[in-house]
Design an enzyme around this catalytic site. Structure first.
Site, PDB file in Angstrom:
ATOM      1  CD  GLU A   1      48.887  -6.872  23.861  1.00 27.52           C
ATOM      2  OE1 GLU A   1      49.738  -6.074  23.826  1.00 27.52           O
ATOM      3  OE2 GLU A   1      48.797  -7.644  22.940  1.00 27.52           O
TER       4      GLU A   1
ATOM      5  CB  CYS B   1      47.954   0.366  27.634  1.00 28.43           C
ATOM      6  SG  CYS B   1      46.783  -0.245  26.526  1.00 28.43           S
TER       7      CYS B   1
ATOM      8  CD  GLU C   1      51.803   2.624  32.322  1.00 28.43           C
ATOM      9  OE1 GLU C   1      51.823   1.694  33.122  1.00 28.43           O
ATOM     10  OE2 GLU C   1      51.130   2.241  31.207  1.00 28.43           O
TER      11      GLU C   1
ATOM     12  CE  LYS D   1      42.807 -11.512  39.580  1.00 30.85           C
ATOM     13  NZ  LYS D   1      42.577 -10.047  39.700  1.00 30.85           N
TER      14      LYS D   1
HETATM   15  P1  NAD Z   1      47.899  -4.689  37.406  1.00 30.42           P
HETATM   16  O1  NAD Z   1      49.323  -5.486  36.830  1.00 30.42           O
HETATM   17  O2  NAD Z   1      48.120  -4.436  38.554  1.00 30.42           O
HETATM   18  O3  NAD Z   1      46.967  -5.776  37.207  1.00 30.42           O
HETATM   19  C1  NAD Z   1      46.342  -6.470  36.241  1.00 30.42           C
HETATM   20  C2  NAD Z   1      46.057  -7.697  36.696  1.00 30.42           C
HETATM   21  O4  NAD Z   1      46.868  -8.540  37.137  1.00 30.42           O
HETATM   22  C3  NAD Z   1      44.592  -7.521  37.883  1.00 30.42           C
HETATM   23  O5  NAD Z   1      43.615  -8.420  37.495  1.00 30.42           O
HETATM   24  C4  NAD Z   1      45.505  -8.297  39.143  1.00 30.42           C
HETATM   25  O6  NAD Z   1      44.738  -8.708  39.871  1.00 30.42           O
HETATM   26  C5  NAD Z   1      46.443  -9.315  38.251  1.00 30.42           C
HETATM   27  N1  NAD Z   1      47.733  -9.276  39.149  1.00 30.42           N
HETATM   28  C6  NAD Z   1      48.315  -8.545  39.855  1.00 30.42           C
HETATM   29  N2  NAD Z   1      49.563  -9.140  40.269  1.00 30.42           N
HETATM   30  C7  NAD Z   1      49.437 -10.507  40.107  1.00 30.42           C
HETATM   31  C8  NAD Z   1      50.370 -11.756  40.206  1.00 30.42           C
HETATM   32  N3  NAD Z   1      51.454 -11.712  40.816  1.00 30.42           N
HETATM   33  N4  NAD Z   1      50.069 -12.833  39.488  1.00 30.42           N
HETATM   34  C9  NAD Z   1      48.732 -12.911  38.885  1.00 30.42           C
HETATM   35  N5  NAD Z   1      48.003 -12.084  38.756  1.00 30.42           N
HETATM   36  C10 NAD Z   1      48.271 -10.858  39.268  1.00 30.42           C
HETATM   37  O7  NAD Z   1      47.427  -3.660  36.204  1.00 30.42           O
HETATM   38  P2  NAD Z   1      46.202  -2.583  36.321  1.00 30.42           P
HETATM   39  O8  NAD Z   1      46.744  -1.657  37.326  1.00 30.42           O
HETATM   40  O9  NAD Z   1      44.861  -3.461  36.594  1.00 30.42           O
HETATM   41  O10 NAD Z   1      46.354  -1.975  34.970  1.00 30.42           O
HETATM   42  C11 NAD Z   1      47.074  -1.010  34.712  1.00 30.42           C
HETATM   43  C12 NAD Z   1      48.360  -1.393  33.798  1.00 30.42           C
HETATM   44  O11 NAD Z   1      47.927  -1.936  32.492  1.00 30.42           O
HETATM   45  C13 NAD Z   1      48.994  -0.372  33.031  1.00 30.42           C
HETATM   46  O12 NAD Z   1      50.414  -0.583  33.323  1.00 30.42           O
HETATM   47  C14 NAD Z   1      48.649  -0.298  31.612  1.00 30.42           C
HETATM   48  O13 NAD Z   1      49.621   0.407  30.817  1.00 30.42           O
HETATM   49  C15 NAD Z   1      48.428  -1.862  31.627  1.00 30.42           C
HETATM   50  N6  NAD Z   1      47.653  -1.986  30.418  1.00 30.42           N
HETATM   51  C16 NAD Z   1      48.354  -2.475  29.196  1.00 30.42           C
HETATM   52  C17 NAD Z   1      47.520  -2.584  27.995  1.00 30.42           C
HETATM   53  C18 NAD Z   1      48.170  -3.049  26.937  1.00 30.42           C
HETATM   54  O14 NAD Z   1      47.545  -3.330  25.659  1.00 30.42           O
HETATM   55  N7  NAD Z   1      49.396  -3.138  26.493  1.00 30.42           N
HETATM   56  C19 NAD Z   1      46.255  -2.405  27.916  1.00 30.42           C
HETATM   57  C20 NAD Z   1      45.417  -1.879  29.316  1.00 30.42           C
HETATM   58  C21 NAD Z   1      46.529  -1.774  30.223  1.00 30.42           C
END
Ligand code: NAD
Length: 486
Positions: A254, A288, A390, A178
């Site tokens: 992550e 991230c 963040e 997804k």
């Molecule tokens: P997000 O959590 O908003 O969304 C990530 C994914 O999760 C999307 O595909 C979204 O549709 C899905 N999602 C959202 N709610 C959900 C639920 N309840 N159930 C299942 N799926 C759900 O994150 P984002 O805004 O896309 O990305 C930014 C974030 O990601 C930042 O916090 C960043 O630090 C983190 N990040 C972490 C790493 C790492 O390696 N630690 C790498 C990249 C990004």
């Protein structure tokens, strides 16, 4: 208008509900595609296809053949490099100078690296004594976990998705992906490459949609999913962990970060400024691992601030195809509103705005894009939300420190524990300080320098488990011990 459909059982399919949403280019606000939104029905179909693949040819395929196919997937991405590059840059607005260097080549490499690893990784074996003197022999075998739900973010769409799909398939699992609703393009395109490479139907499935009450949540709740790997916000991780509790499914997370950089008085300032320019502003701060808190020894503070300011003001914003540009927009209007709320908050909390702090004047054709200025602050107190939370934008706060102990305490004073960059030419100090920082990834005199064999992940609220090298095998495979009484 281009349509992006789900990829299920080797075919592109429309949503049964007919629901679609817009894929927007954040550089100019233009709708570039209509994306089919998946619901329970599409998740059911995708999970069924993945389970059938596990029960069929894929589940029985010898490792040598499986890994050969994954090499073809990597070659297939590289053969269509420009298509992937354009798809990624249109979805994110990021400059091609970045995506051609990181996103697409690393996206392809993820298939080769894990295929080669799985071919060569050993398992353990123990001979044990028994009372009758004959002994027993133990050995472990690795088996695929089954069907893996992959939920990925928008900041490095292909790279972070294949960083999970690569090891998952190398270990013999099937996946239902997804991708982020903001960046559906490259995950969809990868379906064509999977078919061209000869990956059997149902091994790689993609269902588009949102999180709550949409494809994301339905995937995490599906009883046919054996494990969930997720990269995204810590808050989303909490929701997914609750869903995974039903059926005791394993998770690999992550999550977010609020990463520090420490510039010691014995740092090479050229290196520290160059590295912090990248760690604070690369990908418009949407990494991230990015640095949002910089602690600089008081003796270097003024010079460091002045040099980072000069660097930030030289960043070149603009359309992704212009090779001279190195700074793109934020991912969306919604994310820009969030980042700008922190820009306002910083001023309200008494920050000195060293540079930026607002929205740049862009030429008319980019006027409706989600652009923000790279921003540097000083003067905030450590309890400001700007320092605690963040932001995920092109911004950092710089604060002075006097002693090593103080720098370590400040860096660790956060609920997150993802990454840190230490700048010092003193080897003893580097070895002394690095292990004291409570993070999964600590760089000395570099940032985002990645050997894919090494463990990657966060401690505290930045994640669960480690990806990379053999470490991801703990999630993507099950170890089963065989004990033979001799
Ligand atoms: P997000 O959590 O908003 O969304 C990530 C994914 O999760 C999307 O595909 C979204 O549709 C899905 N999602 C959202 N709610 C959900 C639920 N309840 N159930 C299942 N799926 C759900 O994150 P984002 O805004 O896309 O990305 C930014 C974030 O990601 C930042 O916090 C960043 O630090 C983190 N990040 C972490 C790493 C790492 O390696 N630690 C790498 C990249 C990004």
């Amino acid at each position: 208008m281009k349509e992006i459909r789900h990829f299920i059982n080797g075919e592109y399919v429309a949503s049964s509900t007919g629901r679609v949403f817009n894929d927007v280019n954040p550089a100019n606000g233009e709708v570039i595609a209509r994306v089919h939104e998946g619901g329970q029905a599409e998740i059911d179909q995708a999970v069924a296809a993945a389970r059938a693949a596990m029960a069929g040819e894929w589940g029985k395929m010898p490792v040598a053949r499986r890994t050969e196919l994954l090499h073809k997937v990597a070659d297939g991405i590289n053969a269509r490099f420009d298509e992937f590059l354009e798809a990624e840059c249109l979805d994110t607005g990021k400059p091609k100078s970045l995506a051609s260097h990181i996103d697409i080549p690393r996206g392809a490499a993820n298939f080769k690296v894990f295929a080669d690893l799985v071919k060569n990784v050993p398992t353990e074996s123990f001979h044990m004594d028994t009372p009758d003197g004959a002994g027993a022999l133990n050995y472990a075998v690795r088996k695929p976990r089954g069907v893996i739900g992959v939920i990925s973010p928008w900041n490095l769409p292909l790279l972070l998705m294949t960083w999970k799909v690569g090891p998952a398939l190398a270990c013999g699992n099937a996946v239902v992906v997804k991708p982020s609703e903001e960046t559906p393009h490259t995950a969809a395109l990868l379906g064509e490459v999977m078919n061209e490479a000869g990956i059997p139907k149902g091994v790689y499935n993609v269902v588009h949609g949102f999180g709550p009450d949409s494809a994301g949540e339905f995937l995490t709740r599906h009883p046919g999913v054996d494990g969930i790997t997720f990269t995204g916000e810590t808050r989303t991780g909490t929701a997914i962990m609750k869903a995974a509790a039903e059926g005791i499914r394993n998770v690999s997370f992550e999550l977010g970060g609020k990463n520090a950089a420490i510039v010691f008085e014995d740092a090479d300032l050229d290196k520290a400024v160059e590295g912090t320019m990248r760690s604070a502003f690369a990908n418009c701060g949407q990494v991230c691992l990015g640095t949002e808190r910089v602690y600089v020894h008081r003796s270097l503070f003024d010079e460091f601030v002045a040099r980072l300011k000069a660097g930030a003001e030289e960043l070149r914003m603009g359309w992704w195809e212009d090779a001279g540009n190195n700074f793109g927009p934020l991912i969306s209007e919604e994310h820009r509103a969030k980042v700008l709320s922190y820009y306002e908050r910083a001023v309200a909390d008494g920050a000195t705005v060293v540079t930026g702090g607002g929205v740049p004047d862009m030429p008319a054709e980019l006027g409706r894009g989600a652009w923000v200025q790279p921003t540097i602050w000083t003067g905030l107190s450590e309890d400001s939300a700007v320092i605690r939370e963040e932001i995920f934008g092109p911004c950092c706060h710089i604060a002075p420190f006097d002693t090593e102990e103080e720098a370590v305490r400040l860096a660790n004073d956060t609920p997150y524990g993802l990454a840190c960059a230490i700048w010092t030419e003193n080897l003893t100090r580097a070895h002394r300080v690095a292990p004291q920082i409570d993070v999964g990834l600590c760089w000395v005199n570099s940032w985002f320098l990645r050997d894919l064999r090494t463990p990657f992940g966060g401690s505290k609220q930045s994640g669960i488990g480690r990806e990379g090298g053999v470490h991801g095998l703990e999630f993507y495979a099950e170890l089963s011990n065989v004990c033979i009484k001799l």
